[in-house]
Design an enzyme around this catalytic site. Structure first.
Site, short mmCIF file in Angstrom:
data_model
loop_
_atom_site.label_atom_id
_atom_site.label_comp_id
_atom_site.label_asym_id
_atom_site.label_seq_id
_atom_site.Cartn_x
_atom_site.Cartn_y
_atom_site.Cartn_z
N GLU A 45 0.86 -1.18 0.00
CA GLU A 45 0.00 0.00 0.00
C GLU A 45 0.90 1.23 0.00
O GLU A 45 1.81 1.33 0.82
CB GLU A 45 -0.91 0.02 1.23
N ARG A 271 5.95 -12.96 9.34
CA ARG A 271 6.58 -11.68 9.02
C ARG A 271 7.94 -11.58 9.71
O ARG A 271 8.24 -12.33 10.65
CB ARG A 271 5.69 -10.52 9.46
N LYS A 281 4.95 0.37 9.88
CA LYS A 281 4.91 1.55 9.01
C LYS A 281 4.16 2.69 9.69
O LYS A 281 4.51 3.86 9.53
CB LYS A 281 4.25 1.18 7.68
#
Length: 451
Positions: A45, A271, A281
């Site tokens: 994104e 992850r 983020k």
């Protein structure tokens, strides 16, 4: 006497270790599930710069594509115009290129498919699988229930197909304010997986989009958009991080009515978490917006652009991602491994000039005053191709303070009173005297040299 042939020693076949994702793809190829075709995607994104955790996903998706002679799409999941910007799009493309990867054809955008997503949402309404809800976000959250309590049906759940289509058209036309209405999937409010309790699939956002301008007033939610994007692009293996495992039933549900027999499959992996690094983020964005760092590419940041400014190489980051491997369970990797990888990569690439950080003066008492000479020192003792450099040697030089010990401990092989050592690229020197100030601190070391 019967003689039997003696079997010759045969070298065992080489055993190749594969991770669980490769095992899935190998099985798909054996069964011909996708006709031997492998197409992955990297779908960030564009709401911030990528960090070291994204590097693992980049290396995995592009690496899988290359390994199986397939391709990898770069796709921007730009379904939330509030936080997205062209700056982030450009930075992501730069980071992927810098890491050494290239994508299939042109970069793709979720916004490229908004028309198809909208038509598919209307199809779900016609099938009785979606409805417009007037509840607020808080009411929807409250009525969803929890792991021990089933959800409560929305009072708008049984609207007719005609009413839902009309309201959805009005949402698209910009008739309503943000949050006034949403489109929800009609699944099961008592489903044991809370994600499946009539999730929101469209919401109203009256904000200009970086790619489509003011064309749209409604935007699909990620859980609805992502499987459709994969299906349109004919992705075979949709590899994502472990937090999306609970969303996989919704991924499959969205594509139940998709007009294609070849449906992509979602595969989750753990992850990347690294000690002493912020891997969020959202939190990194807060640091940037608060002015606590110089920007997303501040060398202290764990962003790919920050690591690049800090001196990390793409080879070292790819090596790091290879070494940590692909797992199904979450874990934390010590930052020491990342630092090891950069040292391993640079040890034959970088020059190694030395610097004195805590200096102490050394006077060579038997060296002529006013005279200097040049000494040759290699730039990298392990790589002759990097050549040599010249350093100045004279009567007064400086050494690192901790390279001298007035009362040396056992196995101290550096400079000490009466001890002879060799200066790199120059002469042997012997300490003859030590000069101190009134506080007992060493200010000068006197030596003689052997010409």
């Amino acid at each position: 006497m019967e003689h039997k042939d003696i079997e010759k020693d045969v070298a065992p076949e080489e055993v190749v270790s594969v991770n669980f994702i490769e095992a899935i793809i190998n099985k798909d190829n054996e069964t011909g599930k996708y006709g031997g075709r492998v197409l992955t995607r990297f779908p960030p994104e564009p709401n911030g710069y990528l960090h070291i955790g994204h590097a693992k996903s980049i290396c995995l998706n592009f690496g899988i594509g290359k390994q199986y002679n397939g391709l990898t799409n770069l796709r921007f999941d730009d379904t939330n115009p509030v936080k997205e910007d062209v700056e982030y799009v450009n930075s992501i493309m730069e980071d992927v290129k810098w890491l050494g990867f290239d994508w299939n054809e042109q970069p793709r955008y979720a916004s490229d498919y908004f028309d198809q997503m909208y038509e598919y949402a209307k199809k779900l309404i016609i099938l009785g699988k979606a409805y417009v809800d007037d509840q607020t976000a808080d009411e929807i959250k409250q009525n969803r229930g929890d792991f021990s309590t089933p959800g409560v049906n929305s009072p708008y759940r049984e609207r007719s197909v005609e009413e839902n289509l009309a309201l959805f058209e009005e949402m698209k036309a910009g008739k309503y304010k943000d949050g006034e209405k949403v489109l929800r999937a009609k699944i099961d409010m008592a489903h044991p997986n809370i994600v499946m309790r009539d999730p929101v699939i469209y919401r109203i956002v009256n904000t200009e989009h970086h790619n489509t301008g003011n064309e749209w007033k409604i935007y699909p939610m990620y859980d609805f958009a992502h499987p459709i994007e994969d299906a349109i692009e004919r992705i075979t293996h949709s590899i994502c991080t472990l937090e999306f495992e609970v969303h996989r039933p919704l991924y499959d549900w969205v594509l139940e009515e998709w007009d294609d027999t070849e449906i992509p499959q979602q595969i989750e992996f753990a992850r990347l978490n690294v000690t002493k690094m912020v891997m969020s983020k959202r939190k990194l964005r807060a640091l940037v917006e608060a002015g606590l760092v110089a920007g997303w590419d501040d060398p202290r940041m764990p962003t790919i652009s920050g690591l690049r400014r800090r001196g990390y190489t793409p080879e070292s980051i790819r090596d790091f991602c290879d070494r940590i491997g692909v797992a199904k369970a979450d874990s934390v990797v010590d930052i020491a491994l990342l630092e090891f990888c950069i040292r391993e990569d640079l040890k034959l690439k970088a020059t190694r000039p030395m610097v004195v950080i805590d200096p102490v003066k050394v006077i060579i008492t038997n060296y002529p005053e006013g005279q200097t000479e040049l000494c040759t020192v290699e730039n990298n003792p392990e790589n002759e191709e990097l050549g040599n450099r010249e350093v100045v040697f004279g009567r007064e030089i400086y050494i690192e303070r901790n390279d001298f010990m007035e009362e040396p401990v056992k196995k101290f092989f550096r400079l000490a009173p009466g001890k002879e050592v060799r200066l790199k690229g120059a002469y042997f020197i012997t300490c003859t005297d030590v000069i101190k100030d009134e506080n007992g601190n060493i200010t000068e070391i006197h030596c003689t040299y052997d010409p």
